[in-house]
Write a protein that holds these residues in place. Structure first.
Motif, PDB file in Angstrom:
ATOM      1  N   THR A   9      19.296  72.236  42.722  1.00 18.49           N
ATOM      2  CA  THR A   9      20.686  72.631  43.253  1.00 18.49           C
ATOM      3  C   THR A   9      20.652  72.713  44.754  1.00 18.49           C
ATOM      4  O   THR A   9      19.829  72.849  45.212  1.00 18.49           O
ATOM      5  N   VAL A  11      23.316  73.940  48.027  1.00 19.17           N
ATOM      6  CA  VAL A  11      24.258  75.223  48.687  1.00 19.17           C
ATOM      7  C   VAL A  11      24.647  74.927  49.800  1.00 19.17           C
ATOM      8  O   VAL A  11      23.904  74.305  50.665  1.00 19.17           O
ATOM      9  N   GLU A  16      23.648  81.845  50.823  1.00 16.55           N
ATOM     10  CA  GLU A  16      24.285  81.635  49.340  1.00 16.55           C
ATOM     11  C   GLU A  16      22.952  81.257  48.817  1.00 16.55           C
ATOM     12  O   GLU A  16      22.700  81.598  47.665  1.00 16.55           O
ATOM     13  N   LEU A  20      21.522  83.177  45.431  1.00 17.17           N
ATOM     14  CA  LEU A  20      21.563  82.668  44.137  1.00 17.17           C
ATOM     15  C   LEU A  20      20.073  82.650  43.730  1.00 17.17           C
ATOM     16  O   LEU A  20      19.893  82.882  42.485  1.00 17.17           O
ATOM     17  N   SER A  23      19.416  86.349  42.463  1.00 20.04           N
ATOM     18  CA  SER A  23      19.958  86.622  41.057  1.00 20.04           C
ATOM     19  C   SER A  23      19.199  85.558  39.931  1.00 20.04           C
ATOM     20  O   SER A  23      18.985  86.175  38.972  1.00 20.04           O
ATOM     21  N   ILE A  24      18.707  84.395  40.334  1.00 20.08           N
ATOM     22  CA  ILE A  24      18.032  83.795  39.240  1.00 20.08           C
ATOM     23  C   ILE A  24      16.769  84.267  38.794  1.00 20.08           C
ATOM     24  O   ILE A  24      16.462  84.452  37.668  1.00 20.08           O
ATOM     25  N   HIS A  72      24.158  80.217  34.547  1.00 20.06           N
ATOM     26  CA  HIS A  72      24.359  81.116  35.869  1.00 20.06           C
ATOM     27  C   HIS A  72      24.560  80.417  37.141  1.00 20.06           C
ATOM     28  O   HIS A  72      25.377  81.081  37.989  1.00 20.06           O
ATOM     29  N   ILE A  73      23.859  79.169  37.210  1.00 19.74           N
ATOM     30  CA  ILE A  73      24.178  78.619  38.655  1.00 19.74           C
ATOM     31  C   ILE A  73      25.661  78.187  38.488  1.00 19.74           C
ATOM     32  O   ILE A  73      26.530  78.400  39.739  1.00 19.74           O
ATOM     33  N   ASN A  76      27.911  81.453  39.358  1.00 19.35           N
ATOM     34  CA  ASN A  76      27.569  81.689  40.726  1.00 19.35           C
ATOM     35  C   ASN A  76      27.464  81.180  42.017  1.00 19.35           C
ATOM     36  O   ASN A  76      26.988  81.432  43.030  1.00 19.35           O
ATOM     37  N   HIS A  77      28.151  79.968  41.753  1.00 17.34           N
ATOM     38  CA  HIS A  77      27.918  78.866  42.739  1.00 17.34           C
ATOM     39  C   HIS A  77      29.472  78.678  43.507  1.00 17.34           C
ATOM     40  O   HIS A  77      30.260  78.794  42.790  1.00 17.34           O
ATOM     41  N   SER A  78      29.332  78.384  44.800  1.00 11.49           N
ATOM     42  CA  SER A  78      30.542  78.329  45.426  1.00 11.49           C
ATOM     43  C   SER A  78      31.384  76.796  45.290  1.00 11.49           C
ATOM     44  O   SER A  78      32.363  76.586  45.300  1.00 11.49           O
TER      45      SER A  78
END
Length: 110
Positions: A9, A11, A16, A20, A23-24, A72-73, A76-78
């Motif tokens: 992914t 960001v 960020e 992320l 948290s992962i 989850h991504i 929690n992703h912008s």
């Protein structure tokens, strides 16, 4: 060797990416995450060609955790549509793959 994945992914900032990744891994959705960047990304978005700086996350996980990781991504992703690309690990060091299994086992068991 089946059952292990590398997920990518991107960001828009290092902060960020770190949040992320933290948290992962803290939720044991992955054994580890590498943050690479900055990188330059050129892509189409809503009819315009964009040229942006991003950071790429390389996430090591199991196939069994992919759906939870994807959710989850997204949560929690912008980005509206975050890049989530999963690649099966076709082969790898037994020790390394055991490490992925061990470090994600707590989540696998739940």
């Amino acid at each position: 060797m089946k059952g292990y994945m590398q997920v990518l992914t991107t960001v828009p900032s290092a902060d960020e990416g770190a949040a992320l990744a933290r948290s992962i891994t803290s939720q044991r959705l992955a054994a580890g995450v590498q943050i690479i960047g900055p990188i330059r990304s050129l892509y189409w978005w809503r009819g315009s060609l964009r040229d942006e700086q991003e950071w790429q996350l390389v996430i090591k996980t199991t196939h069994a955790l992919f759906a939870a990781l994807e959710n989850h991504i997204k949560a929690n992703h912008s980005y509206v549509t975050p890049e989530i690309i999963a690649m099966e690990i076709a082969a790898g060091s037994d020790d390394y793959l055991d490490w992925i299994r061990t470090e994600t086992q707590r989540t696998d068991a739940s």
